[in-house]
Design an enzyme around this catalytic site. Structure first.
Site, short mmCIF file in Angstrom:
data_model
loop_
_atom_site.label_atom_id
_atom_site.label_comp_id
_atom_site.label_asym_id
_atom_site.label_seq_id
_atom_site.Cartn_x
_atom_site.Cartn_y
_atom_site.Cartn_z
N LYS A 158 45.78 7.01 33.40
CA LYS A 158 46.72 6.43 32.45
C LYS A 158 46.13 6.16 30.98
CE LYS A 158 50.23 2.45 32.34
NZ LYS A 158 50.82 1.35 33.02
N SER A 170 55.43 0.93 33.22
CA SER A 170 54.77 1.74 32.25
C SER A 170 53.89 2.97 32.55
CB SER A 170 53.92 0.61 31.41
OG SER A 170 52.83 0.19 31.99
N SER A 199 54.89 -2.16 36.56
CA SER A 199 54.32 -0.82 35.89
C SER A 199 53.65 0.15 36.83
CB SER A 199 53.50 -1.11 34.79
OG SER A 199 54.10 -1.68 33.80
#
Length: 495
Positions: A75, A151, A175
């Site tokens: 990520k 997220s 997230s």
């Protein structure tokens, strides 16, 4: 390796093929890169590292590593690769190289993974959708007109589309679990202190944010937790290692569990009938598996918890924005309008008010611990509704303009106290009102992909455990996965 064969295996399965000499890591990488090309319109990946990954795949491998030769994505937030930008979804950081690898990245490399890119995320992970101005929206493979959640939305899209079987993620307010639920994946948020956030930070959001992954299989997530958990010399604290590795724990059933469930939104916002149906369906399955399942009250003060979560989050945004401006010379216009407003509110928050807010975190912990004295797990929807269309949860332009003006003239603190602002902020949590509890209390939680709507959209359910409850969650997830294998659903097609 043909994609049809590649997508049949989870990450441990692919590593086993490498270990037995049935496939070479470069073949796996070529398949992953081809799938990434075929699904480019999903906008899951914001940085490709094809050449360095090819060099890595051709290098000698320690085949005893648990994930030897398996393609992997990290990520683009808190999962730094030395010398490469970590934008965090922000235009302000798109050209700023990371000074060193994150601890989790080093451990992933030691585990044999071949990292070939970074995934999409909202600016600084501050939203439950992945639609940053820096990179554009990530799209849900099950319906590209809809959000992936956030997220860790880029990672979830990549795994759901079959680019990789597992990808890096992190979770400061849901997230990992939100995009897992939106994209039909398994997502575990480990407890506070279980995984290092270092070396560049001791903890994120006062320990509410943790590192992890999204995956197709429970055993991949368990093996990943074995790789990532454990102390680092610079960590502020750590949880003791489990007596038995998490992957081995899956061999034992969880026993008969006491599970309390609720579906009412903790902040009083609407809940879609499909989200309620997802929990009802899970309750029937759990009962059939021999667990004691019953309805219960929501085990915390939802509105107060939401306010305490958001206030701390606003202060964190102020710290991040001010740090980037001082260190790299960024201007206010390098940040999104929502980020500027959150930072302005945080900047106007007094130290006393923030300390009062953080003190209440323990009150929420006490409430949850009292619940866990009666029940082993709390079951709820992960999401209050199926994944909404892209753009439907973005801030209205009029509110953006008003908030920008208020921030510029020093009235952001006043604006944050108005009923209209508070209502708007709470309503933005309306799609995901269940997930912040585990972050503020530091408890482990997971989203399990047990349900699909009549339109075929994934809709996960959430379980929250008590202290050191990761093994229990994984054991239950493995039992549910065996009872109702979610990989039976076909992968979304490519472009």
């Amino acid at each position: 390796m043909h994609f049809d064969d590649y997508q049949r295996y989870d990450a441990l399965g692919l590593a086993d093929l490498v270990r037995r000499g049935e496939v070479h890591p470069s073949e796996l990488l070529d398949t992953a890169l081809a799938r990434a090309d075929a699904t480019r319109s999903l906008n899951a990946i914001v940085m490709r590292l094809d050449e360095s990954a090819r060099q890595r795949a051709q290098a000698p491998f320690d085949t005893s590593a648990p994930f030897a030769g398996v393609p992997f994505l990290v990520k683009d937030l808190f999962q730094d690769l030395k010398g490469l930008p970590s934008s965090g979804g922000s235009r302000a950081l798109k050209a700023v190289p990371a000074p060193e690898d994150a601890d989790v990245v080093r451990r992933w490399r030691e585990a044999g993974l071949v990292i070939f890119g970074k995934t999409n995320t909202p600016e600084f992970g501050a939203k439950n959708i992945t639609e940053p101005l820096a990179w554009g929206p990530a799209r849900n493979p099950w319906d590209p007109s809809r959000t992936t959640g956030g997220s860790s939305g880029g990672s979830a899209a990549a795994v759901a589309a079959g680019i990789v079987p597992v990808a890096g993620a992190n979770d400061g307010g849901g997230s990992i679990r939100i995009p897992a639920a939106a994209c039909g994946l398994f997502g575990l948020k480990a407890g506070r202190g279980r995984i290092s956030m270092g070396p560049l930070m001791g903890e994120a959001l006062n320990g509410a944010a943790v590192q992890g992954v999204v995956s197709h299989s429970v055993r991949d997530t368990a093996a990943m937790l074995d790789v990532l958990q454990g102390p680092e010399p610079h960590a502020p604290y750590h949880m003791p290692a489990p007596e038995t590795p998490y992957l081995q724990c899956l061999q034992r059933p969880p026993g008969r569990l006491r599970i309390g469930y609720s579906t009412i939104s903790p902040i009083g916002t609407p809940v879609d009938p499909q989200a309620i149906a997802a929990v009802a369906d899970a309750a029937v399955l759990l009962t059939d598996l021999g667990h004691h399942v019953e309805p219960c009250d929501t085990p915390f003060n939802g509105v107060q918890l939401a306010e305490d979560f958001l206030l701390a989050w606003f202060c964190a945004q102020a710290f991040i924005v001010d740090h980037i401006q001082r260190t790299y010379g960024a201007s206010q216009r390098d940040f999104e309008a929502d980020t500027r407003l959150m930072a302005a509110v945080g900047r106007r928050t007094s130290a006393l008010r923030l300390l009062q807010c953080e003190a209440r975190w323990h009150e929420h912990n006490l409430a949850l611990s009292a619940f866990h004295a009666r029940y082993d797990l709390w079951l709820s929807p992960t999401l209050a509704a199926p994944p909404p269309p892209i753009g439907s949860l973005t801030t209205h332009p009029v509110l953006t303009l008003v908030s920008d003006v208020a921030a510029r003239v020093g009235l952001a603190g006043w604006l944050s106290e108005t009923p209209q602002f508070k209502q708007t902020v709470l309503s933005n949590l309306g799609w995901t009102p269940y997930t912040q509890l585990a972050n503020l209390t530091g408890r482990p939680a997971m989203s399990v992909p047990l349900y699909r709507t009549p339109k075929g959209l994934p809709l996960g359910v959430q379980f929250v455990a008590g202290l050191n409850g990761e093994a229990l969650l994984l054991q239950l997830a493995a039992q549910l996965e065996q009872a109702r294998p979610w990989r039976r659903a076909p992968l979304p097609s490519s472009d």
